[in-house]
Every structure is written in C-alpha cells, then in structure tokens.
Design a protein around this motif. Sequence first.
Motif, PDB file in Angstrom:
ATOM      1  N   LEU A  68     -99.707 -30.456  66.035  1.00 34.65           N
ATOM      2  CA  LEU A  68     -99.745 -31.280  67.434  1.00 34.65           C
ATOM      3  C   LEU A  68     -98.713 -30.577  68.255  1.00 34.65           C
ATOM      4  O   LEU A  68     -97.555 -30.009  68.040  1.00 34.65           O
ATOM      5  N   HIS A  69     -99.435 -30.928  69.812  1.00 37.65           N
ATOM      6  CA  HIS A  69     -98.435 -30.289  70.662  1.00 37.65           C
ATOM      7  C   HIS A  69     -98.678 -31.339  71.934  1.00 37.65           C
ATOM      8  O   HIS A  69     -99.553 -31.628  72.185  1.00 37.65           O
ATOM      9  N   ASP A  70     -97.168 -31.464  72.320  1.00 37.16           N
ATOM     10  CA  ASP A  70     -97.013 -32.304  73.516  1.00 37.16           C
ATOM     11  C   ASP A  70     -96.209 -31.608  74.194  1.00 37.16           C
ATOM     12  O   ASP A  70     -95.229 -31.352  74.162  1.00 37.16           O
ATOM     13  N   PRO A  71     -96.784 -30.927  75.570  1.00 32.75           N
ATOM     14  CA  PRO A  71     -96.029 -30.113  76.461  1.00 32.75           C
ATOM     15  C   PRO A  71     -94.748 -30.880  76.818  1.00 32.75           C
ATOM     16  O   PRO A  71     -93.704 -30.108  77.502  1.00 32.75           O
ATOM     17  N   ASP A  72     -94.857 -32.233  76.931  1.00 34.99           N
ATOM     18  CA  ASP A  72     -93.472 -33.050  77.482  1.00 34.99           C
ATOM     19  C   ASP A  72     -92.550 -33.129  76.408  1.00 34.99           C
ATOM     20  O   ASP A  72     -91.645 -33.879  76.759  1.00 34.99           O
ATOM     21  N   GLY A  73     -92.925 -33.154  75.168  1.00 33.90           N
ATOM     22  CA  GLY A  73     -92.333 -33.130  74.055  1.00 33.90           C
ATOM     23  C   GLY A  73     -92.123 -34.628  73.690  1.00 33.90           C
ATOM     24  O   GLY A  73     -92.590 -35.607  74.320  1.00 33.90           O
ATOM     25  N   GLN A  74     -91.783 -34.849  72.390  1.00 33.96           N
ATOM     26  CA  GLN A  74     -91.345 -36.318  72.041  1.00 33.96           C
ATOM     27  C   GLN A  74     -90.187 -36.399  71.174  1.00 33.96           C
ATOM     28  O   GLN A  74     -89.792 -35.617  70.534  1.00 33.96           O
TER      29      GLN A  74
END
Length: 191
Positions: A68-74
């Motif tokens: 999984l990749h979220d450029p904004d981070g989690q």
Amino acid sequence: MNAADAEIPMVFARALASLRSAATRSGLLLREVPGPTRVAPYAVALTGSLLRPGADDDDLADGRFIVLHDPDGQADWQGTFRVVTLVRAEVDTDMGVDPLLNEVAWTWMTDSLADHVGDVDALGGTVTRVVSQTFGVMAERAGSVELEIRASWTPRTPDLGDHLLAWEQMLAAAAGVPRLPDGVSAIHRRR
C-alpha cells in the motif's frame, strides 16, 4: 503491477520495479490480483503458492503479499508505504497442537524479516491455528491443523524486493521446507 507508470508517483513505480526484479525461488507461483482500493490511493497485491517439488498443482503453503502507498502517509503506518502479508499452511497435527506453535510461527516471520530486510517500523500481526477433528463416519480420517500468519509493517525504503523474499521465506517455513545455503538442494524422499 500493470498500472501505467505515468499515472503513479515515481516512488511507487520504484517499489513496483523492485518487486519485479526480486529473484524468487523456483516453485513459487505468483499472480497479481486487484489490490485494496479503499485503504490507500496506490496498491499492488500478489497471491502466491509454494508448490510441492514436482507437482504443478499441489501447494505446500499459500498467501498474499500487498503493498500500500499513500503519498500523504498514515499515522498508524508511521510512513507512506505499508506491506501487508498473509501466509497459510497445513501443518503436522502433532506440531499443530504444540502450545508454542504460535510463538514459533511469529519467530519464522521475524527471522525472515531479519534475514532479508533488517529493521522495519510499526510491525504487528497475528498467528491463528485452526484444529479440525473428525467424527462419525469421518472418524477414521485424520484431522488437520491450518496455520495462518498475518503480518504488516512499514518498510524504511521503497525498495521492496527483499520484503517479497522475506515473505517467500515465511511461506517456506510454514510449509516445512528447509532453508538451505545457496547452491545446496534438498534430496526428496521417494514415496
């Protein structure tokens, strides 16, 4: 991993390229399946089966490897990438009832990461075993024990090929396939 490279962030494209270049063992059958779409904006999912040597359709263990990749981070991830894994295997009944099996299985996972990756962040997971016992007209059939290891972690780099190899090693450990040094092959018993 079929997403058009122009549509995805470069760091995710780098992660996909590292997965494609990982030199997995023979007997590991990998397939891309749709990744989860609600968890992160970018995802890739692989299913894998570790096949019994000499058998094209008899698997020793199977599972999933998801990136999984979220450029904004989690916040829970402590980063912008998350690796989510599942390993399933049927284990010997005597081993399956051992009270330490869950701890041993978790050690297979942590050892695999240590062998291939090193340190990761926000590591967590579960080990579950399902014990089946037969009754009635089925009483003569042996029961079974299925082991399931679920783990997720945050990689410290988008180079994820070694993470895939760690998951492959987890599959092999759950399947009871010995870890051998490079260049050494197991001798299989005739049945």
